[in-house]
Design a protein around this motif. Sequence first.
Motif, short mmCIF file in Angstrom:
data_model
loop_
_atom_site.label_atom_id
_atom_site.label_comp_id
_atom_site.label_asym_id
_atom_site.label_seq_id
_atom_site.Cartn_x
_atom_site.Cartn_y
_atom_site.Cartn_z
N GLU A 96 0.80 -1.22 0.00
CA GLU A 96 0.00 0.00 0.00
C GLU A 96 0.84 1.28 0.00
OE1 GLU A 96 -2.98 -0.04 3.05
OE2 GLU A 96 -3.69 -2.05 2.51
N LEU A 97 2.14 1.15 0.15
CA LEU A 97 3.02 2.32 0.08
C LEU A 97 3.20 2.74 -1.37
CD1 LEU A 97 5.88 1.30 2.55
CD2 LEU A 97 4.10 3.01 2.97
N ASN A 98 3.11 4.05 -1.65
CA ASN A 98 3.38 4.46 -3.02
C ASN A 98 4.89 4.60 -3.23
OD1 ASN A 98 4.28 7.29 -2.57
ND2 ASN A 98 2.16 7.64 -1.93
N THR A 99 5.29 4.59 -4.49
CA THR A 99 6.71 4.55 -4.80
C THR A 99 7.45 5.79 -4.31
OG1 THR A 99 6.23 5.39 -7.02
CG2 THR A 99 6.43 3.01 -6.76
N LYS A 100 6.80 6.95 -4.35
CA LYS A 100 7.45 8.18 -3.88
C LYS A 100 7.72 8.12 -2.38
CE LYS A 100 7.16 13.27 -4.03
NZ LYS A 100 8.45 13.32 -3.40
N THR A 101 6.79 7.57 -1.61
CA THR A 101 7.02 7.41 -0.18
C THR A 101 8.24 6.54 0.07
OG1 THR A 101 4.68 7.68 0.36
CG2 THR A 101 6.05 6.53 1.97
N ILE A 102 8.36 5.45 -0.69
CA ILE A 102 9.49 4.54 -0.52
C ILE A 102 10.81 5.25 -0.87
CG2 ILE A 102 10.58 2.44 -1.40
CD1 ILE A 102 7.71 1.32 -1.77
N THR A 103 10.84 5.94 -2.01
CA THR A 103 12.09 6.58 -2.42
C THR A 103 12.44 7.76 -1.52
OG1 THR A 103 10.87 7.88 -4.08
CG2 THR A 103 11.90 5.83 -4.83
N ASP A 104 11.45 8.55 -1.10
CA ASP A 104 11.71 9.68 -0.21
C ASP A 104 12.21 9.21 1.15
OD1 ASP A 104 10.96 11.46 -2.16
OD2 ASP A 104 9.10 12.09 -1.20
N ALA A 145 12.37 -6.02 14.46
CA ALA A 145 11.51 -6.07 13.28
C ALA A 145 10.05 -5.91 13.71
CB ALA A 145 11.69 -7.41 12.55
N SER A 146 9.35 -4.98 13.05
CA SER A 146 7.94 -4.73 13.36
C SER A 146 7.13 -4.79 12.08
CB SER A 146 7.76 -3.35 14.02
OG SER A 146 8.46 -3.26 15.23
N LYS A 147 5.92 -5.31 12.18
CA LYS A 147 5.06 -5.37 11.00
C LYS A 147 4.69 -3.95 10.56
CE LYS A 147 0.80 -6.01 13.70
NZ LYS A 147 -0.36 -6.91 13.93
N PHE A 148 4.48 -3.80 9.27
CA PHE A 148 4.12 -2.54 8.62
C PHE A 148 5.26 -1.51 8.65
CE2 PHE A 148 -0.13 -3.87 10.53
CZ PHE A 148 -0.48 -4.62 9.41
N ALA A 149 6.47 -1.95 9.01
CA ALA A 149 7.59 -1.02 9.12
C ALA A 149 8.75 -1.45 8.24
CB ALA A 149 8.05 -0.91 10.57
N GLY A 150 8.48 -2.20 7.17
CA GLY A 150 9.55 -2.78 6.38
C GLY A 150 10.53 -1.76 5.84
N VAL A 151 10.03 -0.74 5.16
CA VAL A 151 10.93 0.25 4.55
C VAL A 151 11.61 1.09 5.64
CG1 VAL A 151 11.11 2.25 3.02
CG2 VAL A 151 9.63 0.33 2.41
N TYR A 152 10.82 1.56 6.60
CA TYR A 152 11.39 2.38 7.67
C TYR A 152 12.47 1.60 8.42
CZ TYR A 152 11.72 5.35 11.79
OH TYR A 152 12.19 6.16 12.80
N SER A 153 12.16 0.36 8.80
CA SER A 153 13.14 -0.45 9.53
C SER A 153 14.38 -0.72 8.69
CB SER A 153 12.51 -1.79 9.95
OG SER A 153 11.46 -1.58 10.87
N ALA A 154 14.18 -0.92 7.39
CA ALA A 154 15.33 -1.17 6.51
C ALA A 154 16.24 0.04 6.44
CB ALA A 154 14.84 -1.54 5.11
N THR A 155 15.65 1.24 6.37
CA THR A 155 16.49 2.45 6.32
C THR A 155 17.25 2.65 7.62
OG1 THR A 155 14.70 3.94 7.06
CG2 THR A 155 14.91 3.57 4.70
N LYS A 156 16.60 2.38 8.73
CA LYS A 156 17.25 2.58 10.02
C LYS A 156 18.29 1.50 10.31
CE LYS A 156 15.31 6.42 11.25
NZ LYS A 156 16.14 7.64 11.38
N ALA A 157 17.99 0.27 9.94
CA ALA A 157 18.99 -0.80 10.08
C ALA A 157 20.18 -0.52 9.17
CB ALA A 157 18.37 -2.15 9.74
N GLY A 158 19.91 0.03 7.99
CA GLY A 158 20.99 0.40 7.09
C GLY A 158 21.86 1.51 7.66
N LEU A 159 21.23 2.50 8.29
CA LEU A 159 21.98 3.59 8.90
C LEU A 159 22.84 3.08 10.06
CD1 LEU A 159 22.54 6.64 8.91
CD2 LEU A 159 20.60 6.91 10.47
N LYS A 160 22.30 2.14 10.83
CA LYS A 160 23.09 1.54 11.91
C LYS A 160 24.28 0.78 11.35
CE LYS A 160 22.85 -1.51 15.93
NZ LYS A 160 24.13 -2.16 15.60
N ALA A 161 24.06 0.00 10.29
CA ALA A 161 25.15 -0.76 9.69
C ALA A 161 26.23 0.18 9.14
CB ALA A 161 24.61 -1.65 8.57
N PHE A 162 25.79 1.29 8.53
CA PHE A 162 26.74 2.29 8.03
C PHE A 162 27.57 2.86 9.17
CE2 PHE A 162 27.32 6.93 7.26
CZ PHE A 162 28.31 6.84 6.28
#
Length: 227
Positions: free
Chosen positions: A84-92, A130-147
């Motif tokens: 249900e997320l639109n592509t602009k939300t994901i990229t932004d 990991a939380s449901k409905f937070a896939g993109v948000y969690s991925a960005t934050k886990a990525g920032l932690k890894a960085f």
Amino acid sequence: MKLAVVSGASSGIGKAIALRLLSLGYSVLGLSRTSSILDENYEHYKVDLTNEKETLTLCQELKKKDTFILINAAGFGRFEPHEELNTKTITDMTFLNLTAPMLLTNTLLKSLKTNDGYLININSIEAIRASKFAGVYSATKAGLKAFSDALFEETRKSGLSITNINPDMTESRFYDELRFEVSKKENEKLLCEDIADGVEHILSMRKGAVVSDYTIRSLNFGISKKK
């Protein structure tokens, strides 16, 4: 006067940190779309950090700055079924939460290392769970932690201190466009000032010691669904 660059400085956690740094005697350069701080030692750079062109232009300007602290606090989240997320939300979300901090760090890293400074990334509790409905948000934050973790290892021969701060649900405008918000009870939420306290603690520590991960949680769990 040492310079701190703070993204997302117009509201919420970023604003609380910027105000705390000013009170501690730093000059602050705030990066955000609007400005809400008036102080003789505060400078504002108007920028939309979801916009690649604006962000790259900003990076060219920041190369001229002699920076002691970089705090990446700008970010947003949307919590919906992934389809249900639109592509602009994901990229932004990906650009603001992950790409922009990496670009700002790339720009200022030499200055931060030369000055034995601090890089503090305002992450999220979602970086370590990991939380449901937070896939993109969690991925960005886990990525920032890894960085941050990788950069900590990369720069350990320098005097640069690198810390991830992972706050739980914090009362701020973050929830304005979401279907839920923090609890009304004081012991079931964090305040933006709590995160500023964490930043002040990090800056006050002996330089030979680094808290690489700093997780802050409310004493009790609480969440409120909006009507």
